[in-house]
Motif scaffolding. Structure first.
Motif, PDB file in Angstrom:
ATOM      1  N   ASP A  38     -52.506  -2.775   4.582  1.00 35.74           N
ATOM      2  CA  ASP A  38     -52.522  -4.192   4.182  1.00 35.74           C
ATOM      3  C   ASP A  38     -51.085  -4.724   4.232  1.00 35.74           C
ATOM      4  O   ASP A  38     -50.472  -4.978   3.196  1.00 35.74           O
ATOM      5  CB  ASP A  38     -53.096  -4.306   2.760  1.00 35.74           C
ATOM      6  CG  ASP A  38     -53.344  -5.754   2.345  1.00 35.74           C
ATOM      7  OD1 ASP A  38     -53.480  -6.613   3.235  1.00 35.74           O
ATOM      8  OD2 ASP A  38     -53.389  -6.003   1.131  1.00 35.74           O
ATOM      9  N   ARG A  39     -50.596  -4.917   5.455  1.00 37.48           N
ATOM     10  CA  ARG A  39     -49.183  -5.256   5.612  1.00 37.48           C
ATOM     11  C   ARG A  39     -48.807  -6.566   4.935  1.00 37.48           C
ATOM     12  O   ARG A  39     -47.782  -6.692   4.297  1.00 37.48           O
ATOM     13  CB  ARG A  39     -48.815  -5.296   7.090  1.00 37.48           C
ATOM     14  CG  ARG A  39     -48.433  -3.909   7.540  1.00 37.48           C
ATOM     15  CD  ARG A  39     -48.207  -3.708   8.999  1.00 37.48           C
ATOM     16  NE  ARG A  39     -48.399  -2.278   9.256  1.00 37.48           N
ATOM     17  CZ  ARG A  39     -49.587  -1.724   9.477  1.00 37.48           C
ATOM     18  NH1 ARG A  39     -50.675  -2.444   9.507  1.00 37.48           N
ATOM     19  NH2 ARG A  39     -49.682  -0.422   9.682  1.00 37.48           N
ATOM     20  N   GLU A  40     -49.689  -7.551   5.075  1.00 36.20           N
ATOM     21  CA  GLU A  40     -49.387  -8.881   4.508  1.00 36.20           C
ATOM     22  C   GLU A  40     -49.707  -8.960   3.014  1.00 36.20           C
ATOM     23  O   GLU A  40     -49.428  -9.952   2.376  1.00 36.20           O
ATOM     24  CB  GLU A  40     -50.203  -9.963   5.234  1.00 36.20           C
ATOM     25  CG  GLU A  40     -50.134  -9.917   6.752  1.00 36.20           C
ATOM     26  CD  GLU A  40     -48.737 -10.165   7.258  1.00 36.20           C
ATOM     27  OE1 GLU A  40     -48.051 -11.014   6.662  1.00 36.20           O
ATOM     28  OE2 GLU A  40     -48.325  -9.504   8.232  1.00 36.20           O
ATOM     29  N   ARG A  41     -50.347  -7.950   2.500  1.00 36.90           N
ATOM     30  CA  ARG A  41     -50.793  -7.943   1.091  1.00 36.90           C
ATOM     31  C   ARG A  41     -51.750  -9.107   0.797  1.00 36.90           C
ATOM     32  O   ARG A  41     -51.701  -9.713  -0.263  1.00 36.90           O
ATOM     33  CB  ARG A  41     -49.604  -8.027   0.115  1.00 36.90           C
ATOM     34  CG  ARG A  41     -48.534  -6.992   0.345  1.00 36.90           C
ATOM     35  CD  ARG A  41     -48.985  -5.608  -0.141  1.00 36.90           C
ATOM     36  NE  ARG A  41     -47.892  -4.654  -0.024  1.00 36.90           N
ATOM     37  CZ  ARG A  41     -47.711  -3.841   1.018  1.00 36.90           C
ATOM     38  NH1 ARG A  41     -48.563  -3.866   2.034  1.00 36.90           N
ATOM     39  NH2 ARG A  41     -46.710  -3.010   1.045  1.00 36.90           N
ATOM     40  N   THR A  42     -52.577  -9.443   1.775  1.00 30.32           N
ATOM     41  CA  THR A  42     -53.467 -10.598   1.597  1.00 30.32           C
ATOM     42  C   THR A  42     -54.920 -10.277   1.936  1.00 30.32           C
ATOM     43  O   THR A  42     -55.749 -11.189   1.979  1.00 30.32           O
ATOM     44  CB  THR A  42     -53.040 -11.761   2.517  1.00 30.32           C
ATOM     45  OG1 THR A  42     -52.954 -11.261   3.843  1.00 30.32           O
ATOM     46  CG2 THR A  42     -51.744 -12.385   2.097  1.00 30.32           C
ATOM     47  N   THR A  43     -55.239  -9.026   2.198  1.00 25.94           N
ATOM     48  CA  THR A  43     -56.618  -8.765   2.627  1.00 25.94           C
ATOM     49  C   THR A  43     -57.393  -7.858   1.672  1.00 25.94           C
ATOM     50  O   THR A  43     -58.542  -7.542   1.931  1.00 25.94           O
ATOM     51  CB  THR A  43     -56.654  -8.161   4.045  1.00 25.94           C
ATOM     52  OG1 THR A  43     -56.002  -6.892   4.010  1.00 25.94           O
ATOM     53  CG2 THR A  43     -55.979  -9.050   5.059  1.00 25.94           C
TER      54      THR A  43
END
Ligand code: PRP
Ligand code: GLN
Ligand code: SF4
Ligand code: MG
Length: 488
Positions: free
Chosen positions: A450-455
């Motif tokens: 979850d690289r963007e920390r948004t999923t």
């Protein structure tokens, strides 16, 4: 307790919180002459997601036949029971209650006859506004058959004036908030819907000419069905005599896939949210070794079962040899539930035993996936020391669990979560470990991709609930939580 939290908690089955955590599993198949037999197998593969009750509802094209019982799939669905569930389509459910008690009346799939015909529903998740909706429906004369959150959806479908079943289902689901991966069966169609956050998994598979839906890919593998894809968050799939039709009735604003599915709940052989659970857990172990090393340790052991892949990853990254220091009994489930505290006390001892020959005189790193109340860790550390370990360094492949889950996992109330009111040092003292280290929230996010920390949803670690109304409701001051007696 703020009013909102009271509303949410009212629907929880276990106000004392004295039970292990789990969730539900759902399975459906359409277009196969042995639909109920295959549903039985699918539920068997999903048994780790719920052990309280199980049910199957089958359709022969004219009417629905149902069988629900308390207990385990293999005990309930004997050949004579399955013979009474004929037809080419079926849905099934294994339950671990989040809302409504652990009783037969709440076992799923729920099935009813209404003005539009027959319908059955199998739900994994938890609806955070169910109590409010139920109160309004009851004030309007509705009579409920169960205490489960899921039943409000049935009432809204029955009341809907929409022309088709799928339109009725969309209208009903547009009124509920929270988590649902849900299957509906009527006489002639199977409808599958995933909520717009995608909290709970739901996958689509194909077995020759039949379509299959399941919580996890492990159920597809067992019946040798081909994995086609995961349902999108907010997607609806309708399967009837004209084939499979997909639509997107609910638009996701932000994905909230449950990160704890990867940490603990799902079976390691499943592919979940696009990645292998086993590989992800190993990666969590590698990340944990980087963040929380244990220099000088002689060996790495796991707390079976769910701690095993992370322990292997920890050993690989650290270069410390992996060994088997704890043996798990095959005859105790993952959720050893005993209402009496005095007997519960023996739960961990019944389930796990230490291998003296491996542990004697060793400095041991023991890896588990999570600490909830601290009961398991405390007993394990004592067990390892009694078996001759000279040092025990506990490493946990998820961050401290500080917040309850309202999205389909039965975590205890905040007061019972040891990390909500105790520091890492205090927890280490309580469980009597020489050192204790948790993976960071950032490390967990990286390991699950979850690289963007948004999923992903991370609310049980971060306190950030994606359905915003819970944020204030679930934030009682930690000062109000009692401190545990820190005794060695
Ligand atoms: O802090 P506690 O309240 O004691 O709970 C934490 C423990 O519970 C879970 O294991 P569980 O026995 O449920 O399942 P498993 O056999 O799949 O690891 C988890 O893996 C921890 O070991
Ligand atoms: N764990 C779950 O997904 C439970 C589904 C539903 N809320 C019930 O309690 O029956
Ligand atoms: S709160 Fe935790 S357990 Fe619940 S859905 Fe979110 S990540 Fe999963
Ligand atoms: Mg465990």
């Amino acid at each position: 307790m703020p009013a909102n939290e009271a509303t949410v908690l009212q629907f929880r089955s276990d106000p004392e919180g004295d039970k292990a955590r789990a969730m539900c599993g759902i399975f459906g198949i359409v277009g196969h002459p042995e639909a109920s037999n295959l549903t039985y197998l699918g539920l068997h593969a999903l048994q780790h997601r719920g052990q309280e009750s199980a049910g199957i509802v089958a359709s022969d094209g004219h009417s629905l036949q149902a069988h629900r019982e308390m207990g385990l799939v293999a005990d309930i669905f004997t050949a004579p029971v399955l013979e009474k569930l004929p037809g080419g389509a079926a849905i099934g459910h294994v339950r671990y209650s989040t809302a409504g008690g652990s009783q037969l009346k709440n076992a799923q799939p729920l099935s009813v006859e209404y003005v539009g015909g027959h319908m059955a529903v199998a739900h994994n998740g938890n609806l955070v506004n169910a109590q409010e909706l139920r109160t309004a429906l009851e004030a309007d004369g509705a009579i409920f058959q169960s205490d489960a959150d899921t039943e409000v959806v049935v009432h809204f479908i029955a009341r809907s004036k929409q022309p088709t079943f799928e339109q009725k289902a969309v209208e009903a689901l547009s009124k509920v908030k929270g988590a649902y991966s849900i299957l509906f069966l009527t006489e002639n169609k199977l409808v599958a819907v995933r909520d717009p956050y995608g909290f709970r998994p739901l996958v689509l598979g194909k077995l020759k000419n039949s379509w299959v839906l399941a919580s996890e890919t492990t159920a597809l593998d067992l019946i040798e069905a081909e994995f086609i894809r995961e349902l999108e968050a907010g997607e609806m799939v309708v399967i009837d005599e004209t084939g499979l039709h997909s639509s997107q009735p609910f638009q996701p604003t932000r994905l909230g896939r449950c990160i704890f599915e990867h940490v603990y709940f799902a079976k390691p052989d499943s592919v979940l949210f696009g990645t292998s659970v086993y590989e992800t857990r190993k990666e969590l172990g590698r990340q944990l070794a980087k963040e929380q090393p244990a220099p000088g340790a002689d060996l790495v052991i796991a707390v079976p079962d769910s701690g095993v892949p992370a322990a292997i990853g920890y050993a690989q990254e650290s270069g410390i040899p992996y060994d088997v220091g704890l043996i798990r009994s095959h005859y105790v489930g993952r959720t050893f539930i005993e209402p009496q505290q005095s007997i519960r006390h023996f739960g961990v001892k019944l389930k796990l035993s230490a291998v003296r020959q491996v542990l004697k005189g060793k400095r041991v790193v023991v890896v588990d996936d999570s600490i909830v109340r601290g009961t398991t860790s405390r007993k394990i550390v004592k067990m390892l020391k009694a078996a001759g370990a000279v040092e025990v360094h506990l490493r946990i492949s998820s961050p401290p669990t500080q917040w309850p889950c309202y999205y389909g996992i039965d975590t205890p109330s905040r007061q019972e979560l040891i990390a909500s009111s105790h520091s890492v040092e205090e927890i280490a003292r309580y469980v009597t470990a020489d050192t204790l280290g948790y993976i960071s929230l950032e490390g967990l996010g990286t390991a699950v991709g979850d690289r963007e920390r948004t999923t992903f949803c991370t609310a049980c670690f971060s306190g950030k609930y994606l359905t915003g109304e819970l944020n204030n409701a679930s934030a009682p001051s930690t000062e109000s939580a009692p401190k545990l007696a820190i005794i060695a």
